[in-house]
Design a protein around this motif. Structure first.
Motif, PDB file in Angstrom:
ATOM      1  N   ASP A  36       0.887  -1.159   0.000  1.00  0.00           N
ATOM      2  CA  ASP A  36       0.000   0.000   0.000  1.00  0.00           C
ATOM      3  C   ASP A  36       0.922   1.204   0.000  1.00  0.00           C
ATOM      4  OD1 ASP A  36      -1.882   1.850   0.284  1.00  0.00           O
ATOM      5  OD2 ASP A  36      -2.650   1.204   2.215  1.00  0.00           O
ATOM      6  N   GLY A  37       1.067   1.826  -1.145  1.00  0.00           N
ATOM      7  CA  GLY A  37       2.147   2.801  -1.250  1.00  0.00           C
ATOM      8  C   GLY A  37       3.458   2.061  -1.187  1.00  0.00           C
ATOM      9  N   GLU A  38       4.247   2.362  -0.164  1.00  0.00           N
ATOM     10  CA  GLU A  38       5.487   1.614   0.008  1.00  0.00           C
ATOM     11  C   GLU A  38       5.409   0.667   1.192  1.00  0.00           C
ATOM     12  OE1 GLU A  38       9.654   2.197  -0.586  1.00  0.00           O
ATOM     13  OE2 GLU A  38       9.208   4.331  -0.613  1.00  0.00           O
ATOM     14  N   THR A  39       4.266   0.616   1.840  1.00  0.00           N
ATOM     15  CA  THR A  39       4.148  -0.154   3.071  1.00  0.00           C
ATOM     16  C   THR A  39       3.653  -1.555   2.770  1.00  0.00           C
ATOM     17  OG1 THR A  39       3.467   1.932   4.039  1.00  0.00           O
ATOM     18  CG2 THR A  39       3.241  -0.031   5.401  1.00  0.00           C
ATOM     19  N   ILE A  40       4.283  -2.525   3.398  1.00  0.00           N
ATOM     20  CA  ILE A  40       3.890  -3.916   3.181  1.00  0.00           C
ATOM     21  C   ILE A  40       2.644  -4.211   4.000  1.00  0.00           C
ATOM     22  CG2 ILE A  40       4.601  -6.303   3.531  1.00  0.00           C
ATOM     23  CD1 ILE A  40       7.460  -5.343   3.141  1.00  0.00           C
ATOM     24  N   VAL A  41       1.582  -4.671   3.333  1.00  0.00           N
ATOM     25  CA  VAL A  41       0.384  -5.062   4.065  1.00  0.00           C
ATOM     26  C   VAL A  41       0.168  -6.559   4.012  1.00  0.00           C
ATOM     27  CG1 VAL A  41      -0.786  -2.861   3.888  1.00  0.00           C
ATOM     28  CG2 VAL A  41      -1.044  -4.524   2.072  1.00  0.00           C
ATOM     29  N   LYS A  42       0.925  -7.254   3.195  1.00  0.00           N
ATOM     30  CA  LYS A  42       0.779  -8.703   3.104  1.00  0.00           C
ATOM     31  C   LYS A  42       2.055  -9.233   2.468  1.00  0.00           C
ATOM     32  CE  LYS A  42      -2.410 -12.024   1.079  1.00  0.00           C
ATOM     33  NZ  LYS A  42      -3.456 -12.120   0.064  1.00  0.00           N
ATOM     34  N   LEU A  43       2.510 -10.368   2.965  1.00  0.00           N
ATOM     35  CA  LEU A  43       3.735 -10.937   2.389  1.00  0.00           C
ATOM     36  C   LEU A  43       3.608 -12.454   2.449  1.00  0.00           C
ATOM     37  CD1 LEU A  43       7.326  -9.796   2.987  1.00  0.00           C
ATOM     38  CD2 LEU A  43       6.805 -12.167   3.335  1.00  0.00           C
ATOM     39  N   CYS A  60       7.564  -8.321   8.824  1.00  0.00           N
ATOM     40  CA  CYS A  60       7.668  -7.345   7.737  1.00  0.00           C
ATOM     41  C   CYS A  60       6.463  -6.410   7.653  1.00  0.00           C
ATOM     42  CB  CYS A  60       7.813  -8.052   6.406  1.00  0.00           C
ATOM     43  SG  CYS A  60       9.393  -8.845   6.196  1.00  0.00           S
ATOM     44  N   LEU A  61       5.309  -6.797   8.230  1.00  0.00           N
ATOM     45  CA  LEU A  61       4.110  -5.981   8.075  1.00  0.00           C
ATOM     46  C   LEU A  61       4.356  -4.586   8.619  1.00  0.00           C
ATOM     47  CD1 LEU A  61       1.156  -8.340   8.970  1.00  0.00           C
ATOM     48  CD2 LEU A  61       1.936  -7.587   6.747  1.00  0.00           C
ATOM     49  N   GLY A  62       3.935  -3.606   7.849  1.00  0.00           N
ATOM     50  CA  GLY A  62       4.079  -2.226   8.291  1.00  0.00           C
ATOM     51  C   GLY A  62       5.398  -1.599   7.907  1.00  0.00           C
ATOM     52  N   HIS A  63       6.310  -2.379   7.374  1.00  0.00           N
ATOM     53  CA  HIS A  63       7.593  -1.807   6.956  1.00  0.00           C
ATOM     54  C   HIS A  63       7.614  -1.638   5.446  1.00  0.00           C
ATOM     55  CE1 HIS A  63       9.418  -1.922  10.876  1.00  0.00           C
ATOM     56  NE2 HIS A  63       9.080  -3.186  11.043  1.00  0.00           N
ATOM     57  N   THR A  64       8.704  -1.047   4.949  1.00  0.00           N
ATOM     58  CA  THR A  64       8.823  -0.839   3.514  1.00  0.00           C
ATOM     59  C   THR A  64       9.537  -2.022   2.878  1.00  0.00           C
ATOM     60  OG1 THR A  64      10.891   0.294   3.838  1.00  0.00           O
ATOM     61  CG2 THR A  64       8.928   1.651   3.770  1.00  0.00           C
ATOM     62  N   VAL A  65       9.560  -2.048   1.556  1.00  0.00           N
ATOM     63  CA  VAL A  65      10.204  -3.150   0.848  1.00  0.00           C
ATOM     64  C   VAL A  65      11.690  -3.191   1.186  1.00  0.00           C
ATOM     65  CG1 VAL A  65      10.758  -4.064  -1.410  1.00  0.00           C
ATOM     66  CG2 VAL A  65       8.549  -3.064  -1.015  1.00  0.00           C
TER      67      VAL A  65
END
Lengths: 222, 390, 222
Positions: free
Chosen positions: B51-58, B366-371
């Protein structure tokens, strides 16, 4: 830590009527295990995790095992009374029966907080074809998530209650369960430079039919 | 795909992310990282929803290096599986060998001579130095610090590999441990070489740490990134430095007290925050402890045979039964579960791969962090694909 | 060094000998053929794809580090994108799940491009040959220039393979029927990407690249 027998008795007192069988391990490791029935598996697992004397908070290892159908030859000694009235004779009778196979999932549990283990749980399926489901223990231990997916992928055990049961190692369209003992691998041994043993037997099926001697020489040179 | 298509997220960090971004109703972007990606440490693949640059699922995708290790193990003899274990976690062949030897020794009830136990400890701690040094180098590479730390790490790795090669004949695939001992007896020159290495390793670590540990950029990139809660780590079966970085005191060298580890005086470093920086620091501190163990082991190395004279390698057929043996590898608990039916091959040969199981919590971290952070978090978990996919 | 190719030069058909060229070089005059300088440039700046598959990848990284220093041979620029790379080093076991990706990467690389099969697994499946998910050699799908045996090959072996590749490039004529792929219009070097099938890759090989050679004829004792 209590022995498996003590653990079974305590579990039976807590869950009356639960299907629990101790499997003894004859090897020097003496890691005995406990087969648990499907009906109360999740409750028993939760109990093992939360019980203050056990606190098995880590499920270290989840293994699938395939036990195919096997023909068992049993020899029983039957006492046959002598119709003539003499001493009864002991006659050995052999009977063959088909022991149905099953798939088995083995869980190795340890306690990190109390530093003991392993307690080994086994879940068994009804057979290897249509009754292949066992309850998933992922809701109890998160570490089962990927490992149960792996067992599903390689053995075809259906885990009921698993949040995301998909193939994990093979691709999605793959249809076999390659770790089963009766799996036949695809035959792509068209050419092997230095075949020997099993590979030789597989590669030979692809060799062209042996032509006459001079033609064979030509083929070898090319 | 949009935000509303997502299933509710399990992690509290992820849930917060959604609450903030739902107001804007932006579209989500799905990125497939790997299997060819320079910083996934091999052929690992993650499907990341952004979502933008934020990871919401991995979602990790495995299997690109699934080379049927367990099936091959069932079709080869006990001894012939030993070289295959080298290729599991191909940075640490010595500890893989040891774990497998421990499992077989439990299965067959074999004893190990004391000298072999000491040599095993020496090799395992050298492997730990090798693995942790390389990990630090790769982690810095993932942070964007191209080249220099990895060059330093590989310079030290070559010194250790030279010793492995002198002892076993191969740099990476040592195939050195046997059931009931070790394959060859180390010479006094080799022991002197290890002593030299150990004495030089402390100064190297000082230099390495002066370069990295207090570096402002590295601290900014790694501190607070990829936090892991201790309860989740225990439930998810996480082991090794990743678990200890969350503050859980669990080191099999202390818990199981296998081999001759009880004879050595060493500490188990623990983290406080469970973030990427802690995972890095734990490894540096563990290397310091490894140096201390190596010094003690070299000083106390006894003489005697290196193999149990009663051990039989060819035609080895343990009695029917099963055993699970585990040791503390550099990446966590590496274990082997063997079922024997009395034949020359194991009936079931199972590897408990620490890298694979440690990845269970990758999404949560990783959730909530950037790539860019996901790359560092993955690097700090320390995976080797040969072991993840087997 | 190979002979300079017979390039059409009607004014002076007799090529210079090496001795004559050395003589000219002493006077500060450098003479060369187009083919020679073209191949020299091509062979001294082979940029590999930054692509590791398995164990061999670690030795590939080791080869690029200070001790072995692949930059002595002009190949230190590991490119992460196939669009910028000249050389695909297949460094490790190619599984069937990974093979379509490797072939896709090969197709994405622009000509001129080369392929090195590094290690036993990439050549033939190696120790994992009998695995159900292991491809028995990447040369079944893409053309391979250099094979480097070993499990894993030492970094020196990789460097040797690279030098062999350079020698191979320098021997290639730039015109005529033996010209390399990228200078000819009649060769389509795109390799079809196999699909994941229900049991195996479909097709399991690319017949335009790979045909099983005739098996060696062994003279067995009668």
């Amino acid at each position: 830590m209590e022995t498996v027998e003590q653990l079974r008795d305590r579990l039976l007192a807590r869950f009356p009527g639960a299907a629990l069988t101790v499997v003894t391990n004859p090897s020097p490791s003496a890691q005995h295990s406990l087969v648990i029935g499907h009906a109360q598996a999740v409750e028993i697992a939760t109990f093992l995790r939360d019980d203050p004397a056990l606190r098995l908070d880590q499920c270290s290892n989840v293994t699938g095992v395939d036990w195919p159908d096997k023909e068992v030859t049993e020899t029983t000694k039957v006492t046959v009374p002598d119709p003539a009235g003499g001493p009864a004779k002991v006659v050995a009778q052999t009977s063959k029966r088909l022991e149905p196979g099953y798939l088995e999932v083995v869980y190795h549990l340890y306690s990190i907080s109390l530093r003991h283990g392993p307690v080994i749980l086994r879940l068994r399926t009804g057979n290897r074809t249509d009754q292949v489901s066992v309850p998933s223990l992922t809701p109890v231990w998160r570490s089962c998530e990927f490992q149960e997916r792996e067992v599903y992928d390689l053995y075809g055990v259906q885990f009921t209650g698993h949040p995301d049961l998909r193939r994990i190692l093979m691709w999605d369209g793959f249809q076999d369960h390659p770790m089963r003992r009766d799996y036949v691998e695809p035959d792509d041994y068209q050419w092997e430079p230095t075949p020997h043993g099993e590979v030789m037997a597989k590669a030979k099926q692809h060799y062209p039919a042996a032509p006459a001697a001079p033609a064979a020489k030509e083929g070898g040179a090319a | 795909m949009s935000v509303s298509d997502l299933t509710p997220l399990s992690s509290p960090a992820g849930a917060q992310v959604r609450a903030v971004h739902d107001e804007f109703h932006g579209d989500l972007l799905e990125v497939s990282m790997g299997p060819h990606h320079p910083s996934t440490h091999g052929v690992f693949r993650m499907i990341v929803t952004l979502d933008g640059e934020t990871i919401v699922k991995l979602k990790p995708v495995f299997g690109y290096l699934h080379r049927n290790h367990e099936k091959l193990g069932e079709n080869t003899t006990y001894l012939a599986s030993m070289p295959y274990t080298d290729r599991l976690d191909y940075l640490n062949s010595m500890t893989n060998n040891w774990a497998y030897a421990v499992a077989v020794e439990k299965l067959a009830g074999l004893a190990v001579p004391e000298r072999a136990e000491y040599v095993r400890v020496i090799l395992a701690e050298m492997t730990r130095l090798l693995n942790h040094t390389c990990l630090a180098g790769f982690l810095m590479q993932d942070c964007g610090c191209m080249g220099t730390p990895l060059m330093y790490a590989f310079r030290e790795r070559e010194k250790i590999l030279d010793l492995f090669e002198a002892l076993s004949g191969s740099r990476m695939m040592c195939n050195y441990q046997r059931f009931g001992g070790c394959r060859v007896d180390p010479s006094p020159e080799w022991i002197a070489g290890v002593r030299q290495l150990v004495e030089a390793y402390g100064p190297f670590l000082d230099e390495f740490e002066a370069l990295l540990s207090g570096n402002e950029i590295i601290m900014a990139r790694t501190q607070g990134v990829g936090r892991l809660a201790p309860e989740l780590a225990v439930s998810a079966g996480v082991t090794g430095p990743v678990l200890r970085a969350t503050g859980v005191a669990h080191d099999l060298r202390k818990v199981d007290a296998y081999g001759v580890y009880p004879k050595f005086d060493f500490r188990v470093p623990l983290g406080d925050h469970g973030d990427t920086y802690d995972r890095y620091m734990i490894r540096i501190l563990e290397m310091r402890e490894s140096i201390s163990i190596l010094r003690q082991a070299l000083a106390a190395l006894p003489g005697g045979p290196i193999m149990d004279p009663k051990a039989k390698l060819r035609g080895f057929r343990p009695k029917a039964g099963e055993a699970y043996g585990r040791i503390e590898g550099p990446k966590g608990e590496i274990g082997f579960y063997l079922i024997s039916d009395g034949g020359p091959n194991p009936y079931r040969y199972r590897v408990r791969p620490p890298s694979f199981i440690n990845l269970t919590i990758l999404e949560d971290m990783c959730l909530g962090h950037t790539v860019a952070d996901a790359v560092i978090i993955l690097g700090s978990v320390d995976i080797v694909l040969g072991e993840v996919d087997r | 060094m190979s002979e300079p190719a017979p390039t059409p030069a009607p004014a002076n058909p007799a090529p210079l000998t090496d001795a004559e060229r050395d003589e000219l070089r002493r006077h500060g005059i450098l003479l060369t053929s187009l083919q020679e300088i073209y191949n020299w440039g091509r062979s001294r700046s082979i940029w590999p794809l930054n692509f590791g598959l398995a164990c061999c990848a670690i030795e590939m990284i080791a080869a690029s580090m200070a001790r072995f220093d692949i930059s002595r041979f002009g190949s230190e620029v590991f490119r992460p994108s196939p669009r910028q790379a000249d050389l695909l080093i297949v460094s490790g076991t190619v599984t069937k799940k990974m093979a379509p990706q490797v072939i896709r990467l090969w197709n994405q690389m622009p000509e001129p491009k080369y392929c090195i099969a590094m290690g036993a697994c990439a050549i033939s499946g190696g120790p994992f040959k009998q695995g159900y998910n292991v491809l028995k050699g990447i040369d079944r799908f893409i053309p391979v220039d250099i094979y480097i045996p070993g499990c894993p090959p030492r970094p020196e072996a990789l460097l040797n393979g690279l030098v062999q590749l350079q020698a191979k490039i320098q021997g290639q004529p730039i015109a005529g029927p033996d010209a390399p792929r990228h200078l000819r219009d009649d060769i389509n070097c795109d390799c079809p990407v196999p699909e994941f099938g229900a049991h195996d890759l479909e097709p399991s090989q690319n017949p335009t690249v790979w045909q099983p050679p005739a098996p060696l004829v062994r003279t067995e004792k009668a």
